[in-house]
Design an enzyme around this catalytic site. Structure first.
Site, mmCIF file in Angstrom:
data_model
loop_
_atom_site.group_PDB
_atom_site.id
_atom_site.type_symbol
_atom_site.label_atom_id
_atom_site.label_comp_id
_atom_site.label_asym_id
_atom_site.label_seq_id
_atom_site.Cartn_x
_atom_site.Cartn_y
_atom_site.Cartn_z
ATOM 1 N N CYS A 4 -14.142 2.061 4.781
ATOM 2 C CA CYS A 4 -13.159 2.100 3.693
ATOM 3 C C CYS A 4 -13.911 2.362 2.394
ATOM 4 O O CYS A 4 -14.766 1.565 1.996
ATOM 5 C CB CYS A 4 -12.380 0.796 3.611
ATOM 6 S SG CYS A 4 -11.361 0.706 2.117
ATOM 7 N N CYS A 7 -13.625 -0.441 -0.198
ATOM 8 C CA CYS A 7 -14.454 -1.607 0.158
ATOM 9 C C CYS A 7 -15.920 -1.328 -0.169
ATOM 10 O O CYS A 7 -16.636 -2.218 -0.644
ATOM 11 C CB CYS A 7 -14.297 -1.960 1.636
ATOM 12 S SG CYS A 7 -12.784 -2.888 1.993
ATOM 13 N N ASP A 30 -10.707 6.930 -11.746
ATOM 14 C CA ASP A 30 -10.454 7.824 -10.614
ATOM 15 C C ASP A 30 -11.386 9.030 -10.722
ATOM 16 O O ASP A 30 -11.575 9.593 -11.799
ATOM 17 C CB ASP A 30 -8.982 8.278 -10.596
ATOM 18 C CG ASP A 30 -8.586 8.875 -9.270
ATOM 19 O OD1 ASP A 30 -7.777 8.247 -8.553
ATOM 20 O OD2 ASP A 30 -9.085 9.975 -8.918
ATOM 21 N N HIS A 46 -9.096 -6.379 1.447
ATOM 22 C CA HIS A 46 -8.658 -5.137 2.086
ATOM 23 C C HIS A 46 -7.309 -5.308 2.780
ATOM 24 O O HIS A 46 -7.185 -6.061 3.739
ATOM 25 C CB HIS A 46 -9.684 -4.655 3.117
ATOM 26 C CG HIS A 46 -9.249 -3.386 3.795
ATOM 27 N ND1 HIS A 46 -9.694 -2.138 3.407
ATOM 28 C CD2 HIS A 46 -8.366 -3.181 4.794
ATOM 29 C CE1 HIS A 46 -9.106 -1.222 4.157
ATOM 30 N NE2 HIS A 46 -8.303 -1.826 5.013
ATOM 31 N N ASN A 86 0.941 4.655 -4.202
ATOM 32 C CA ASN A 86 1.296 5.540 -3.094
ATOM 33 C C ASN A 86 1.222 4.751 -1.793
ATOM 34 O O ASN A 86 0.242 4.050 -1.543
ATOM 35 C CB ASN A 86 0.340 6.732 -3.033
ATOM 36 C CG ASN A 86 0.554 7.696 -4.186
ATOM 37 O OD1 ASN A 86 1.690 7.924 -4.598
ATOM 38 N ND2 ASN A 86 -0.522 8.244 -4.713
ATOM 39 N N GLY A 92 1.575 10.686 0.153
ATOM 40 C CA GLY A 92 0.247 11.286 0.033
ATOM 41 C C GLY A 92 -0.866 10.281 -0.138
ATOM 42 O O GLY A 92 -1.913 10.593 -0.705
ATOM 43 N N HIS A 97 -6.452 1.451 1.382
ATOM 44 C CA HIS A 97 -6.783 0.154 0.792
ATOM 45 C C HIS A 97 -5.914 0.089 -0.450
ATOM 46 O O HIS A 97 -6.054 0.937 -1.342
ATOM 47 C CB HIS A 97 -8.288 0.096 0.468
ATOM 48 C CG HIS A 97 -8.757 -1.178 -0.157
ATOM 49 N ND1 HIS A 97 -9.935 -1.806 0.233
ATOM 50 C CD2 HIS A 97 -8.246 -1.929 -1.161
ATOM 51 C CE1 HIS A 97 -10.097 -2.905 -0.502
ATOM 52 N NE2 HIS A 97 -9.085 -2.986 -1.369
ATOM 53 N N HIS A 99 -4.027 0.122 -3.733
ATOM 54 C CA HIS A 99 -4.525 0.335 -5.094
ATOM 55 C C HIS A 99 -3.382 0.764 -5.989
ATOM 56 O O HIS A 99 -2.412 1.377 -5.544
ATOM 57 C CB HIS A 99 -5.649 1.379 -5.110
ATOM 58 C CG HIS A 99 -5.283 2.669 -4.443
ATOM 59 N ND1 HIS A 99 -5.292 2.833 -3.084
ATOM 60 C CD2 HIS A 99 -4.864 3.849 -4.960
ATOM 61 C CE1 HIS A 99 -4.912 4.056 -2.782
ATOM 62 N NE2 HIS A 99 -4.636 4.701 -3.908
ATOM 63 N N HIS A 101 -2.593 3.027 -9.229
ATOM 64 C CA HIS A 101 -3.036 4.033 -10.192
ATOM 65 C C HIS A 101 -2.527 3.620 -11.572
ATOM 66 O O HIS A 101 -1.350 3.254 -11.726
ATOM 67 C CB HIS A 101 -2.450 5.408 -9.866
ATOM 68 C CG HIS A 101 -2.919 5.997 -8.573
ATOM 69 N ND1 HIS A 101 -3.945 6.905 -8.489
ATOM 70 C CD2 HIS A 101 -2.502 5.789 -7.297
ATOM 71 C CE1 HIS A 101 -4.124 7.258 -7.220
ATOM 72 N NE2 HIS A 101 -3.259 6.590 -6.478
HETATM 73 P P1 5GP Z 1 -4.080 7.730 -3.096
HETATM 74 O O1 5GP Z 1 -3.872 9.201 -2.884
HETATM 75 O O2 5GP Z 1 -4.549 7.064 -1.813
HETATM 76 O O3 5GP Z 1 -2.949 7.021 -3.749
HETATM 77 O O4 5GP Z 1 -5.254 7.632 -4.151
HETATM 78 C C1 5GP Z 1 -6.598 7.639 -3.858
HETATM 79 C C2 5GP Z 1 -7.320 7.981 -5.137
HETATM 80 O O5 5GP Z 1 -8.683 7.643 -4.967
HETATM 81 C C3 5GP Z 1 -7.278 9.481 -5.489
HETATM 82 O O6 5GP Z 1 -6.675 9.632 -6.765
HETATM 83 C C4 5GP Z 1 -8.742 9.901 -5.483
HETATM 84 O O7 5GP Z 1 -9.053 10.812 -6.507
HETATM 85 C C5 5GP Z 1 -9.473 8.580 -5.631
HETATM 86 N N1 5GP Z 1 -10.773 8.541 -5.002
HETATM 87 C C6 5GP Z 1 -11.076 8.922 -3.722
HETATM 88 N N2 5GP Z 1 -12.376 8.719 -3.478
HETATM 89 C C7 5GP Z 1 -12.915 8.190 -4.604
HETATM 90 C C8 5GP Z 1 -14.230 7.766 -4.950
HETATM 91 O O8 5GP Z 1 -15.185 7.827 -4.178
HETATM 92 N N3 5GP Z 1 -14.407 7.286 -6.211
HETATM 93 C C9 5GP Z 1 -13.378 7.196 -7.101
HETATM 94 N N4 5GP Z 1 -13.679 6.702 -8.302
HETATM 95 N N5 5GP Z 1 -12.129 7.577 -6.803
HETATM 96 C C10 5GP Z 1 -11.895 8.081 -5.571
HETATM 97 ZN ZN ZN Z 2 -10.941 -1.498 1.938
#
Ligand code: 5GP
Ligand code: ZN
Length: 111
Positions: A4, A7, A30, A46, A86, A92, A97, A99, A101
């Site tokens: 993850c 994590c 992000d 997690h 999301n 999408g 894990h 989160h 935004h």
């Molecule tokens: P989701 O699409 O799951 O709601 O959002 C995941 C977010 O995590 C995306 O906006 C993506 O840009 C961000 N993200 C993915 N990998 C990493 C990473 O390694 N570091 C950071 N800082 N953000 C990440």
């Molecule tokens: Zn996690």
């Protein structure tokens, strides 16, 4: 949780631009910002989905939202911000894990 990415960020195994951390959440930038300010607020525990929230996790999420409100000025979001969570394929969600935004730093479209 193995494999993850969040994590691993929480454990310090992958670098991130952290802007806040306490015993139960971390907030970092992000890597692919969708607004001038785009932060990710991540509970350290997690779990992937709101549907996995028991009373303890619900209380954690409540504290997390309160904390975001308290920290808005520190994050540069005094003019307003948007929270997005999301959940699942249709939304999408790419990181499984949970989160939040945090988007802001400019006028956000709503259409
Ligand atoms: P989701 O699409 O799951 O709601 O959002 C995941 C977010 O995590 C995306 O906006 C993506 O840009 C961000 N993200 C993915 N990998 C990493 C990473 O390694 N570091 C950071 N800082 N953000 C990440
Ligand atoms: Zn996690």
């Amino acid at each position: 949780m193995e494999n993850c990415i969040f994590c691993k960020i929480i454990a310090g195994e992958i670098p991130s631009a952290k802007v806040y951390e306490d015993e139960e959440i971390v907030v970092f930038k992000d890597i692919e910002p969708k607004a001038k300010i785009h932060l990710l607020c991540v509970p350290k525990e997690h779990f992937a989905y709101l549907s996995e929230a028991d009373d303890k996790r619900a209380a954690l999420l409540g504290r997390t939202l309160k904390k975001i409100g308290e920290l808005k000025n520190k994050f540069g979001l005094s003019e307003g911000y948007r929270l997005v969570v999301n959940q699942g394929e249709n939304a999408g969600q790419t990181v499984h894990h949970l989160h939040i935004h945090i988007l802001g730093g400019e006028t956000l479209e709503w259409e």
